[in-house]
Scaffold this motif. Structure first.
Motif, mmCIF file in Angstrom:
data_model
loop_
_atom_site.group_PDB
_atom_site.id
_atom_site.type_symbol
_atom_site.label_atom_id
_atom_site.label_comp_id
_atom_site.label_asym_id
_atom_site.label_seq_id
_atom_site.Cartn_x
_atom_site.Cartn_y
_atom_site.Cartn_z
ATOM 1 N N GLU A 7 5.666 8.876 1.137
ATOM 2 C CA GLU A 7 4.440 10.031 1.563
ATOM 3 C C GLU A 7 3.200 9.285 1.249
ATOM 4 O O GLU A 7 2.111 9.441 1.814
ATOM 5 N N GLU A 8 3.054 8.625 0.137
ATOM 6 C CA GLU A 8 1.649 7.902 -0.168
ATOM 7 C C GLU A 8 1.108 6.883 1.055
ATOM 8 O O GLU A 8 0.075 6.850 1.361
ATOM 9 N N TYR A 12 -1.796 6.889 3.196
ATOM 10 C CA TYR A 12 -2.792 5.679 3.331
ATOM 11 C C TYR A 12 -3.049 5.128 4.567
ATOM 12 O O TYR A 12 -4.199 4.642 4.650
ATOM 13 N N ARG A 13 -2.365 5.320 5.523
ATOM 14 C CA ARG A 13 -2.697 5.035 6.819
ATOM 15 C C ARG A 13 -3.789 5.792 7.425
ATOM 16 O O ARG A 13 -4.617 5.218 8.246
ATOM 17 N N LYS A 100 -9.880 8.558 0.141
ATOM 18 C CA LYS A 100 -9.404 9.833 0.805
ATOM 19 C C LYS A 100 -7.843 10.037 0.472
ATOM 20 O O LYS A 100 -7.162 8.984 0.285
ATOM 21 N N HIS A 101 -7.297 11.280 0.108
ATOM 22 C CA HIS A 101 -6.124 11.567 -0.006
ATOM 23 C C HIS A 101 -5.584 10.848 -1.507
ATOM 24 O O HIS A 101 -4.771 10.591 -1.722
ATOM 25 N N HIS A 234 -8.415 -7.095 4.719
ATOM 26 C CA HIS A 234 -7.907 -6.072 4.936
ATOM 27 C C HIS A 234 -6.764 -5.752 3.655
ATOM 28 O O HIS A 234 -6.574 -6.020 2.913
ATOM 29 N N THR A 235 -6.618 -4.440 3.783
ATOM 30 C CA THR A 235 -5.597 -3.564 2.948
ATOM 31 C C THR A 235 -4.323 -3.665 3.602
ATOM 32 O O THR A 235 -4.304 -2.981 4.756
#
Length: 261
Positions: A7-8, A12-13, A100-101, A234-235
């Motif tokens: 879900e995370e 995250y996307r 965000k989120h 990048h992450t």
């Protein structure tokens, strides 16, 4: 090191997409005559008003802007300024974070201003290749040492050096989490990668010596010899079979495909 849940990762996307899209939007604004201050304020406006997100660089260790702007010999943490006006031939790194989120994405890109030298263009290209060679090592069972080794090997082969004082890092609910991700190392050494781990890879590649120094503002880091430095970041998340780049920009999709990531 706490792996992210499915879900995370879905949430995250979206956070990563926002950061990626902002770096792409800034391409048209990084040009001769622009100040790094106005670019930073534009990034802040986009994050807050277009994407309804948080510019998480602001207030991070008392930093005042939505991004770091590192020009030419600045290795990292360059502070945007109304007096810093971009000129023909500059190379610029813009490093941005977005929350965000409840999750933070962290990514950076190099920008070439006007007509840059062949040497600067090559350094930027090799720097991006170093990032992708590191990303290509990410899969369950590999180690952080595999990532660092691949990055360092490619930089050295091209006559460049890797800054050692600054590293990639785990990331998620906080900007900096475990583990520390070195951009040099030995194969098979270090933390073993497992599915769900999220971290940044962000090698700083110097044209000359890897030695650095800090300016009096306590933020800006420059090369000791005044030569150029570049960085791409990048992450990423470790998947069941390999890696997913959460901050991938549309312009990079062919590059990513070439590295099979």
């Amino acid at each position: 090191i706490i792996p992210k849940t499915e879900e995370e990762i879905i949430a995250y996307r979206d956070t990563g997409r926002i950061a990626a899209e902002i770096l792409t939007t800034l391409i048209d604004h990084v040009k001769v005559g622009a100040s790094t201050y106005e670019i930073a304020k534009l990034a802040e406006d986009l994050i807050v008003n277009k994407y309804d997100a948080i510019a998480s660089c602001i207030g991070q260790y008392d930093f005042e802007y939505a991004l770091c702007s590192s020009v030419n010999d600045v290795v990292c943490h360059g502070v945007p300024s109304k007096e810093e006006i971009l000129k023909d031939g500059d190379v610029v790194n813009l490093d941005i974070t977005v929350r965000k989120h409840g999750l933070v994405s962290d990514t950076s890109r190099m920008y070439l201003v006007g007509e840059v030298s062949t040497e600067a263009e090559k350094l930027c290209k090799v720097g991006q290749e170093c990032l992708y060679k590191g990303i290509a090592q990410v899969k369950p069972g590999n180690t952080l040492g595999d990532i660092g080794f691949a990055i360092q090997k490619h930089a050295t082969r091209n006559g460049y050096t890797i800054v050692r004082e600054y590293t990639g890092h785990g990331i998620g609910k906080e900007m900096h989490e475990a583990p520390e991700v070195l951009h040099y190392g030995k194969k098979g050494k270090g933390v073993k990668l497992i599915e769900g781990m999220t971290f940044t890879i962000e090698p700083m590649v110097n044209q000359g010596s890897r030695k650095i120094e800090h300016l009096e503002d306590d933020w800006t880091v420059v090369t000791c010899d005044g030569k150029l430095s570049v960085q791409w970041e990048h992450t990423i998340v470790v998947t069941k079979t390999g890696v997913e780049i959460l901050t991938l920009r549309d312009e990079e999709k062919e590059i990513a495909k070439a590295y099979k990531v």
